[in-house]
Design a protein around this motif. Sequence first.
Motif, PDB file in Angstrom:
ATOM      1  N   TYR A 139      37.102  35.909  75.785  1.00 15.35           N
ATOM      2  CA  TYR A 139      37.913  36.529  74.734  1.00 15.35           C
ATOM      3  C   TYR A 139      37.772  35.759  73.418  1.00 15.35           C
ATOM      4  CZ  TYR A 139      42.078  38.201  72.290  1.00 15.35           C
ATOM      5  OH  TYR A 139      42.935  38.718  71.362  1.00 15.35           O
ATOM      6  N   LYS A 140      37.882  34.452  73.505  1.00 15.80           N
ATOM      7  CA  LYS A 140      37.838  33.612  72.302  1.00 15.80           C
ATOM      8  C   LYS A 140      36.498  33.713  71.588  1.00 15.80           C
ATOM      9  CE  LYS A 140      38.709  28.869  70.899  1.00 15.80           C
ATOM     10  NZ  LYS A 140      39.167  27.560  71.340  1.00 15.80           N
ATOM     11  N   TRP A 141      35.406  33.772  72.348  1.00 13.68           N
ATOM     12  CA  TRP A 141      34.076  33.806  71.760  1.00 13.68           C
ATOM     13  C   TRP A 141      33.606  35.226  71.476  1.00 13.68           C
ATOM     14  CZ3 TRP A 141      31.397  29.550  75.181  1.00 13.68           C
ATOM     15  CH2 TRP A 141      31.909  28.309  74.824  1.00 13.68           C
ATOM     16  N   GLY A 142      34.472  36.205  71.704  1.00 15.27           N
ATOM     17  CA  GLY A 142      34.147  37.585  71.347  1.00 15.27           C
ATOM     18  C   GLY A 142      33.176  38.271  72.283  1.00 15.27           C
ATOM     19  N   ASN A 143      33.063  37.795  73.517  1.00 14.16           N
ATOM     20  CA  ASN A 143      32.143  38.410  74.469  1.00 14.16           C
ATOM     21  C   ASN A 143      32.774  39.564  75.241  1.00 14.16           C
ATOM     22  OD1 ASN A 143      31.024  35.962  73.661  1.00 14.16           O
ATOM     23  ND2 ASN A 143      29.927  35.702  75.561  1.00 14.16           N
ATOM     24  N   ILE A 144      34.040  39.825  74.990  1.00 18.88           N
ATOM     25  CA  ILE A 144      34.754  40.890  75.689  1.00 18.88           C
ATOM     26  C   ILE A 144      35.808  41.450  74.743  1.00 18.88           C
ATOM     27  CG2 ILE A 144      36.465  39.346  76.729  1.00 18.88           C
ATOM     28  CD1 ILE A 144      36.299  41.050  79.276  1.00 18.88           C
ATOM     29  N   THR A 145      35.952  42.774  74.751  1.00 16.61           N
ATOM     30  CA  THR A 145      36.978  43.378  73.910  1.00 16.61           C
ATOM     31  C   THR A 145      38.325  43.303  74.630  1.00 16.61           C
ATOM     32  OG1 THR A 145      36.739  45.589  74.832  1.00 16.61           O
ATOM     33  CG2 THR A 145      35.283  45.001  72.976  1.00 16.61           C
ATOM     34  N   GLU A 146      39.367  43.513  73.889  1.00 22.03           N
ATOM     35  CA  GLU A 146      40.700  43.491  74.492  1.00 22.03           C
ATOM     36  C   GLU A 146      40.839  44.600  75.535  1.00 22.03           C
ATOM     37  OE1 GLU A 146      45.300  43.749  73.020  1.00 22.03           O
ATOM     38  OE2 GLU A 146      43.884  42.638  71.755  1.00 22.03           O
ATOM     39  N   ALA A 147      40.293  45.774  75.250  1.00 22.12           N
ATOM     40  CA  ALA A 147      40.375  46.893  76.202  1.00 22.12           C
ATOM     41  C   ALA A 147      39.618  46.565  77.496  1.00 22.12           C
ATOM     42  CB  ALA A 147      39.807  48.164  75.572  1.00 22.12           C
ATOM     43  N   GLU A 148      38.434  45.963  77.367  1.00 22.08           N
ATOM     44  CA  GLU A 148      37.679  45.567  78.563  1.00 22.08           C
ATOM     45  C   GLU A 148      38.438  44.513  79.352  1.00 22.08           C
ATOM     46  OE1 GLU A 148      33.053  46.021  77.054  1.00 22.08           O
ATOM     47  OE2 GLU A 148      34.187  44.240  76.461  1.00 22.08           O
ATOM     48  N   LEU A 149      39.051  43.600  78.626  1.00 24.77           N
ATOM     49  CA  LEU A 149      39.816  42.538  79.271  1.00 24.77           C
ATOM     50  C   LEU A 149      41.002  43.106  80.040  1.00 24.77           C
ATOM     51  CD1 LEU A 149      40.125  39.527  79.708  1.00 24.77           C
ATOM     52  CD2 LEU A 149      41.368  39.403  77.560  1.00 24.77           C
ATOM     53  N   VAL A 150      41.731  44.028  79.439  1.00 25.87           N
ATOM     54  CA  VAL A 150      42.876  44.649  80.118  1.00 25.87           C
ATOM     55  C   VAL A 150      42.416  45.342  81.393  1.00 25.87           C
ATOM     56  CG1 VAL A 150      44.607  46.489  79.946  1.00 25.87           C
ATOM     57  CG2 VAL A 150      44.336  44.871  78.067  1.00 25.87           C
ATOM     58  N   ALA A 151      41.301  46.057  81.327  1.00 33.72           N
ATOM     59  CA  ALA A 151      40.783  46.749  82.516  1.00 33.72           C
ATOM     60  C   ALA A 151      40.435  45.756  83.620  1.00 33.72           C
ATOM     61  CB  ALA A 151      39.562  47.586  82.151  1.00 33.72           C
ATOM     62  N   ARG A 152      39.792  44.646  83.270  1.00 27.25           N
ATOM     63  CA  ARG A 152      39.434  43.640  84.281  1.00 27.25           C
ATOM     64  C   ARG A 152      40.662  42.969  84.854  1.00 27.25           C
ATOM     65  NH1 ARG A 152      34.038  40.437  82.220  1.00 27.25           N
ATOM     66  NH2 ARG A 152      32.738  42.270  81.881  1.00 27.25           N
ATOM     67  N   VAL A 153      41.623  42.682  83.991  1.00 26.64           N
ATOM     68  CA  VAL A 153      42.839  42.007  84.450  1.00 26.64           C
ATOM     69  C   VAL A 153      43.639  42.912  85.368  1.00 26.64           C
ATOM     70  CG1 VAL A 153      45.036  41.002  83.698  1.00 26.64           C
ATOM     71  CG2 VAL A 153      42.933  40.448  82.481  1.00 26.64           C
ATOM     72  N   GLN A 154      43.673  44.205  85.077  1.00 28.69           N
ATOM     73  CA  GLN A 154      44.404  45.130  85.944  1.00 28.69           C
ATOM     74  C   GLN A 154      43.852  45.094  87.363  1.00 28.69           C
ATOM     75  OE1 GLN A 154      44.173  48.763  83.625  1.00 28.69           O
ATOM     76  NE2 GLN A 154      46.294  48.524  82.963  1.00 28.69           N
ATOM     77  N   THR A 155      42.556  44.869  87.509  1.00 27.77           N
ATOM     78  CA  THR A 155      41.959  44.714  88.837  1.00 27.77           C
ATOM     79  C   THR A 155      42.313  43.351  89.417  1.00 27.77           C
ATOM     80  OG1 THR A 155      40.133  46.159  88.238  1.00 27.77           O
ATOM     81  CG2 THR A 155      39.778  44.701  90.108  1.00 27.77           C
ATOM     82  N   LEU A 156      42.206  42.329  88.608  1.00 22.52           N
ATOM     83  CA  LEU A 156      42.467  40.961  89.048  1.00 22.52           C
ATOM     84  C   LEU A 156      43.897  40.792  89.557  1.00 22.52           C
ATOM     85  CD1 LEU A 156      41.409  38.011  89.201  1.00 22.52           C
ATOM     86  CD2 LEU A 156      42.231  37.727  86.849  1.00 22.52           C
ATOM     87  N   VAL A 157      44.856  41.385  88.864  1.00 24.79           N
ATOM     88  CA  VAL A 157      46.255  41.171  89.235  1.00 24.79           C
ATOM     89  C   VAL A 157      46.645  41.897  90.525  1.00 24.79           C
ATOM     90  CG1 VAL A 157      46.956  40.687  86.862  1.00 24.79           C
ATOM     91  CG2 VAL A 157      47.155  43.023  87.745  1.00 24.79           C
ATOM     92  N   GLN A 158      45.736  42.680  91.073  1.00 23.07           N
ATOM     93  CA  GLN A 158      46.010  43.321  92.360  1.00 23.07           C
ATOM     94  C   GLN A 158      45.899  42.314  93.503  1.00 23.07           C
ATOM     95  OE1 GLN A 158      47.220  46.466  92.384  1.00 23.07           O
ATOM     96  NE2 GLN A 158      47.055  46.109  90.188  1.00 23.07           N
ATOM     97  N   SER A 159      45.281  41.177  93.237  1.00 20.37           N
ATOM     98  CA  SER A 159      45.131  40.139  94.246  1.00 20.37           C
ATOM     99  C   SER A 159      46.457  39.417  94.456  1.00 20.37           C
ATOM    100  CB  SER A 159      44.069  39.134  93.786  1.00 20.37           C
ATOM    101  OG  SER A 159      44.187  37.933  94.502  1.00 20.37           O
ATOM    102  N   PRO A 160      46.947  39.375  95.699  1.00 19.17           N
ATOM    103  CA  PRO A 160      48.181  38.627  95.970  1.00 19.17           C
ATOM    104  C   PRO A 160      48.048  37.146  95.598  1.00 19.17           C
ATOM    105  CG  PRO A 160      47.645  40.039  97.822  1.00 19.17           C
ATOM    106  CD  PRO A 160      46.468  40.080  96.886  1.00 19.17           C
TER     107      PRO A 160
END
Length: 168
Positions: free
Chosen positions: A102-123
Amino acid sequence: MSAVFSGLALILLVATLLMQQREIRMQRHELALQREELASSRAELHRSAESDLRALHVQLTQLAMDDPTLAEVWNDFPGEPPQTLRQNLFANLTFSHYLLLYKWGNITEAELVARVQTLVQSPAFDRYWRASRSAKEILPADSDEGRLFRIFEQAIHESRRQGSPPTP
């Protein structure tokens, strides 16, 4: 004759002043280019140093993941069993990885939200997030890590709102 020499001297003086003015403009331009190069070099050095620091963090975390007695030194997750401790340390590395992306601009905020939504499914990640959330929520809102925390919170909120809470 004296007037001719005075006129020539005046013309030479004016020509010299014009050449000096041109030379000064060229020097200013050259200095401006050097300043830009210096700023670029400083930014690159900063990024390189940040990358080296990140590599050290990964090494220290790996040591702690391999040996729970070393993880006790950081004491971020006191009393956790070794498996949970390793998972929490890995989850923290994952958060740090997204921070750099995120800091280095390699991912957009929208892409990050999509990835995090998957990540947070992990207990395991959810457990880590609950354990570390209080430390992250006090981060300055204008810092990169503070902004990333808020993006994670948004993704978690959206994920739960869509009816897919993490399983404990």
